[in-house]
Write a protein that holds these residues in place. Structure first.
Motif, PDB file in Angstrom:
ATOM      1  N   LEU A  37       0.820  -1.205   0.000  1.00 53.39           N
ATOM      2  CA  LEU A  37       0.000   0.000   0.000  1.00 53.39           C
ATOM      3  C   LEU A  37       0.857   1.261   0.000  1.00 53.39           C
ATOM      4  O   LEU A  37       0.348   2.360  -0.208  1.00 53.39           O
ATOM      5  N   MET A  38       2.143   1.084   0.218  1.00 58.86           N
ATOM      6  CA  MET A  38       3.057   2.225   0.298  1.00 58.86           C
ATOM      7  C   MET A  38       3.763   2.498  -1.021  1.00 58.86           C
ATOM      8  O   MET A  38       3.954   3.653  -1.405  1.00 58.86           O
ATOM      9  N   ASN A  39       4.208   1.456  -1.703  1.00 58.86           N
ATOM     10  CA  ASN A  39       5.018   1.608  -2.920  1.00 58.86           C
ATOM     11  C   ASN A  39       4.385   0.808  -4.050  1.00 58.86           C
ATOM     12  O   ASN A  39       4.407  -0.424  -4.032  1.00 58.86           O
ATOM     13  N   ILE A  40       3.820   1.494  -5.008  1.00 59.61           N
ATOM     14  CA  ILE A  40       3.094   0.871  -6.114  1.00 59.61           C
ATOM     15  C   ILE A  40       4.025   0.832  -7.316  1.00 59.61           C
ATOM     16  O   ILE A  40       4.346   1.862  -7.904  1.00 59.61           O
ATOM     17  N   THR A  41       4.497  -0.364  -7.659  1.00 53.59           N
ATOM     18  CA  THR A  41       5.482  -0.514  -8.736  1.00 53.59           C
ATOM     19  C   THR A  41       4.794  -1.043  -9.990  1.00 53.59           C
ATOM     20  O   THR A  41       3.974  -1.958  -9.916  1.00 53.59           O
ATOM     21  N   PHE A  42       5.152  -0.467 -11.136  1.00 53.75           N
ATOM     22  CA  PHE A  42       4.519  -0.909 -12.386  1.00 53.75           C
ATOM     23  C   PHE A  42       5.431  -0.618 -13.571  1.00 53.75           C
ATOM     24  O   PHE A  42       6.375   0.165 -13.487  1.00 53.75           O
ATOM     25  N   ARG A  43       5.123  -1.282 -14.662  1.00 54.33           N
ATOM     26  CA  ARG A  43       5.877  -1.128 -15.910  1.00 54.33           C
ATOM     27  C   ARG A  43       4.921  -0.790 -17.044  1.00 54.33           C
ATOM     28  O   ARG A  43       3.703  -0.947 -16.924  1.00 54.33           O
TER      29      ARG A  43
END
Length: 362
Positions: free
Chosen positions: A297-303
């Protein structure tokens, strides 16, 4: 005043605007002392009140039991990687590490200098996309301690619940999600966290340690690196980072004013879901790194589909006022860090930007 940036930095990260404005008002003259907090003696009554109030607020917000000490140290979580085995691991002793990302791997390497750490579990083979299932974990009662990292800023994974380690002390690096949700402190022997995510500015490290664990610490440790040194002196053995502790106390006051950790936790879930829903409804234009049941919920990682498209996305996002969306330099991609002080409006604005960027580039 110029409109504030949409700050998604992973750390140092966004601070509550109300806290910054209060600090601005008190910067030159703190409570009629005629001095800034940074100019006060750490032995003065004015500063000691700041110091003790910060400890009391943290105890209250996290419901820290009386048998735990609360310490304000320096050196960040990275120094804790060494201090923990230095104090609690001896040559020939084993300690179990659950490695779910770069920071827990670094903690493991530091422990190798003092004893025999081993991997209880690791998500490395899955490129750190998930958190190990509790049912898969087994513990050795002879271990000095068990170590984990509660939230992984680089890969965007987070423990939803923590293992029961019985009589073996559980130690957690909570640098990037402490104060973001209620936790049961009594599950842990020691919790540590750099302040620069949810607690305040960089420079302060919070340690919450059970008094029983303090009593088991190795004796032959340099004075400044003994937890007992700081526990016995209320973290005032030497000059503490006074302004950082003042700011930490004001952030804690702000959390209280928001309604405490139950309210903060609900807000954080809603903020993160705004961005995750955008990713999940993009038909693959955006795709997350973490498995859904391990998402942070703190760090939303995506490509995005290509590095070229990611560079374009990040460049246009920067022009639109978004800061800190680059993924960690070790993995690339994109990352939105939605810590406590990041307002819902920033997450909504990012969602709208992502939808529009997809429309233009599909």
């Amino acid at each position: 005043m110029k409109q504030r940036a949409y700050n998604f930095n992973a750390g140092p990260s966004a601070l509550p605007l109300a806290v910054l404005e209060k600090a601005q008002k008190e910067f030159v003259d703190f409570q009629g002392t005629g001095m800034s907090v940074m100019e006060l003696s750490h032995r003065s009554a004015a500063y000691e009140e700041v110091h003790n109030q910060a400890i009391a607020r943290l105890r209250s917000l996290l419901s820290i039991p009386d048998q735990y000490e609360v310490l304000f140290l320096q050196g960040g979580a990275s120094l804790q990687f060494s201090m923990i085995p230095m104090n609690f691991l001896s040559s020939g002793q084993k300690a179990g590490y659950i490695t779910t990302g770069s920071w827990s791997e670094k903690a493991f390497k530091e422990a190798e200098l003092f004893g025999e750490p081993y991997h209880i579990a690791s998500s490395k083979e899955n490129h750190y996309r998930d958190i190990p299932a509790l049912s898969e974990l087994t513990f050795n009662e002879q271990d000095a301690y068990i170590h984990l990292t509660s939230n992984n800023t680089i890969y965007g994974t987070q423990w939803k619940e923590f293992p029961q380690t019985e009589n073996v002390p559980l130690i957690a690096d909570m640098s990037s999600d402490i104060l973001s949700r209620p936790i049961d402190v009594s599950q842990f022997g020691l919790i540590y966290a750099g302040a620069q995510k949810n607690l305040g500015p960089a420079g302060v490290t919070v340690v919450i340690i059970h008094k029983d664990l303090l009593e088991k610490a190795n004796a032959e440790v340099p004075t400044m690196l003994k937890y007992s040194t700081h526990a016995k002196t209320n973290s005032l053995f030497h000059t503490p980072p006074t302004f950082g502790i003042y700011m930490l106390g004001e952030v804690l006051r702000w959390v209280e004013e928001q309604g405490g950790l139950d309210v903060i936790s609900q807000k954080n879930e809603k903020k993160a879901n705004i961005i995750y829903d955008t990713i999940d409804h993009s038909n693959g234009f955006y795709y997350g790194h973490a498995e859904k049941d391990s998402r942070s919920l703190m760090n939303i990682t995506f490509r995005l589909g290509s590095e070229e498209l990611e560079k374009k996305f990040l460049a246009e996002a920067k022009e639109a006022g978004f800061v800190g969306l680059n993924g960690h330099r070790s993995v690339g991609g994109c990352r939105a860090s939605a810590y406590n002080a990041v307002p819902r409006e920033a997450c909504e604005a990012l969602s709208e930007f992502m939808v529009e960027f997809q429309r233009k580039n599909s």
